[in-house]
Design a protein around this motif. Structure first.
Motif, PDB file in Angstrom:
ATOM      1  N   THR A 165      86.475 -75.332   1.451  1.00  0.00           N
ATOM      2  CA  THR A 165      85.787 -74.558   2.487  1.00  0.00           C
ATOM      3  C   THR A 165      84.991 -75.481   3.392  1.00  0.00           C
ATOM      4  O   THR A 165      85.063 -75.398   4.629  1.00  0.00           O
ATOM      5  N   LYS A 166      84.237 -76.378   2.788  1.00  0.00           N
ATOM      6  CA  LYS A 166      83.431 -77.305   3.582  1.00  0.00           C
ATOM      7  C   LYS A 166      84.314 -78.273   4.368  1.00  0.00           C
ATOM      8  O   LYS A 166      83.991 -78.646   5.508  1.00  0.00           O
ATOM      9  N   ALA A 167      85.432 -78.672   3.782  1.00  0.00           N
ATOM     10  CA  ALA A 167      86.347 -79.582   4.485  1.00  0.00           C
ATOM     11  C   ALA A 167      86.855 -78.938   5.768  1.00  0.00           C
ATOM     12  O   ALA A 167      86.912 -79.587   6.824  1.00  0.00           O
ATOM     13  N   MET A 168      87.222 -77.654   5.703  1.00  0.00           N
ATOM     14  CA  MET A 168      87.646 -76.961   6.920  1.00  0.00           C
ATOM     15  C   MET A 168      86.498 -76.884   7.918  1.00  0.00           C
ATOM     16  O   MET A 168      86.670 -77.139   9.114  1.00  0.00           O
ATOM     17  N   MET A 169      85.322 -76.553   7.432  1.00  0.00           N
ATOM     18  CA  MET A 169      84.149 -76.389   8.289  1.00  0.00           C
ATOM     19  C   MET A 169      83.838 -77.679   9.042  1.00  0.00           C
ATOM     20  O   MET A 169      83.591 -77.677  10.252  1.00  0.00           O
ATOM     21  N   TYR A 170      83.873 -78.800   8.324  1.00  0.00           N
ATOM     22  CA  TYR A 170      83.503 -80.076   8.923  1.00  0.00           C
ATOM     23  C   TYR A 170      84.613 -80.699   9.775  1.00  0.00           C
ATOM     24  O   TYR A 170      84.345 -81.354  10.783  1.00  0.00           O
ATOM     25  N   SER A 171      85.871 -80.499   9.373  1.00  0.00           N
ATOM     26  CA  SER A 171      86.961 -81.243  10.017  1.00  0.00           C
ATOM     27  C   SER A 171      87.791 -80.417  10.998  1.00  0.00           C
ATOM     28  O   SER A 171      88.562 -80.981  11.773  1.00  0.00           O
TER      29      SER A 171
END
Length: 347
Positions: A165-171
């Protein structure tokens, strides 16, 4: 409306002075109740929620058994997702599982929109039934918040770290914000439909947003939450926001057009007030305390009530949901204690 309708909790949600401290418990419907466990031997969660008569029965049980000041609609935060094209399976011992997780902008664009009357009629019929049966306390409807729903949709199920989830949010901000907007549209329509047919307040569960730091919350989440609450505000019903492990976000929440902030057990009511939180508060006994001896439960509950009564606008609740091990008799006794102790303090 029932002849002896008790609106004490609505007054507290609005920050008005009440004669006693009102109380309800997250996950009060189901979980530890004998009658509910018997139902679960025959039906799955989704089967219960798709049958309005059964669902209304489960919703009513804690009001009748514990004497709480509000009913909370028995549903899962996943309930509206199939309507927009997300197939969810609630697996015993695991939780919500999604076999087609969201990974790309194309996946987000392929999601549909929700028309509650045709897509989740059983939810609205349950509320209508409860209204027709004239609950003597307000019914609280609810929805999951975009981040929490997205965490399941991206991870494919429950997560301990929310890395995908955070990977999508950041990248991939384009995909992330498109997903937030899609889920905000769904949340607004879903919550408004509940209010339209009889719910008297709405709680937005952003259960897992505490995994984000303050700066990330402010950038990636706060704008969409502001839009949700701004649009729901037009309905004139109290709006509640709750998350777990989110003490560092409470000041951010205080800026939102929400009426009530739900605290978990990590931040006391006094600390919230000392940090400039002016809104009505809900909470915040650690559910694990309810597995202790009664003298411990009473001592902890008394401290929370005392802090809450220093300023109008406190609703007693747990810092998270009722767990299956908690005895219904304990909840009944605690409810009576909260009512009696706060009433005596006011007189």
């Amino acid at each position: 409306m029932a002849k002896n309708f008790n609106d004490t909790i609505l007054k507290a949600f609005k920050g008005e002075k009440t004669t006693y401290t009102p109380v309800w418990y997250m996950r009060q419907a189901g979980r530890s109740q004998k009658e509910y466990r018997e139902l679960k031997e025959k039906y799955s969660l989704f089967e219960i929620t798709h049958q309005p008569e059964l669902c209304a029965y489960v919703t009513r049980l804690p009001v009748e058994q514990y004497g709480v000041d509000a009913a909370i609609l028995y549903k899962d935060i996943m309930s509206p997702l199939p309507a927009i094209g997300v197939e969810v399976d609630i697996k015993s011992g695991v939780g919500p599982v999604i076999d087609n997780p969201i990974q790309t902008l194309s996946d987000v664009n392929n999601l549909g929109s929700i028309n509650p009357e045709s897509d989740v009629p059983y939810v609205l019929d349950t509320i209508r039934l409860l209204t027709e049966e004239q609950l003597e306390v307000p019914l609280i409807g609810f929805s999951g918040a975009p981040f929490t729903l997205a965490s399941y949709m991206v991870e494919g199920g429950p997560s301990r770290n929310y890395h995908k989830t955070k990977a999508m949010m950041y990248s991939d901000e384009e995909t992330w914000f498109a997903l937030m907007d899609k889920l905000a549209d769904m949340t607004i329509a879903y919550a408004k439909s509940q209010l339209k047919v009889g719910a008297r307040a709405i709680q937005i569960f952003d259960s897992w947003v505490g995994t984000l730091n303050q700066a990330d919350y402010r950038y990636y989440i706060k704008p969409v939450m502001h839009r949700i609450f701004s649009e729901l505000k037009e309905e004139g019903a109290p709006l509640i926001l709750f998350g777990v492990g989110a003490r560092h976000l409470v000041k951010e929440w205080n800026d939102l057009p929400v009426d009530v902030l739900g605290l978990d057990w990590r931040m006391s009511i006094t600390e919230a007030r000392e940090n400039g939180i002016t809104k009505p508060l809900q909470g915040n006994l650690d559910p694990a305390i309810l597995l202790s001896d009664w003298n411990v439960i009473e001592e902890r509950a008394k401290a929370i009530i005392d802090e809450g009564m220093l300023q109008p606008g406190h609703v007693f609740n747990l810092g998270h949901g009722v767990t299956p091990e908690i005895q219904p008799a304990t909840l009944k006794r605690l409810t009576k204690f909260i009512h009696d102790y706060s009433l005596n303090k006011n007189n």
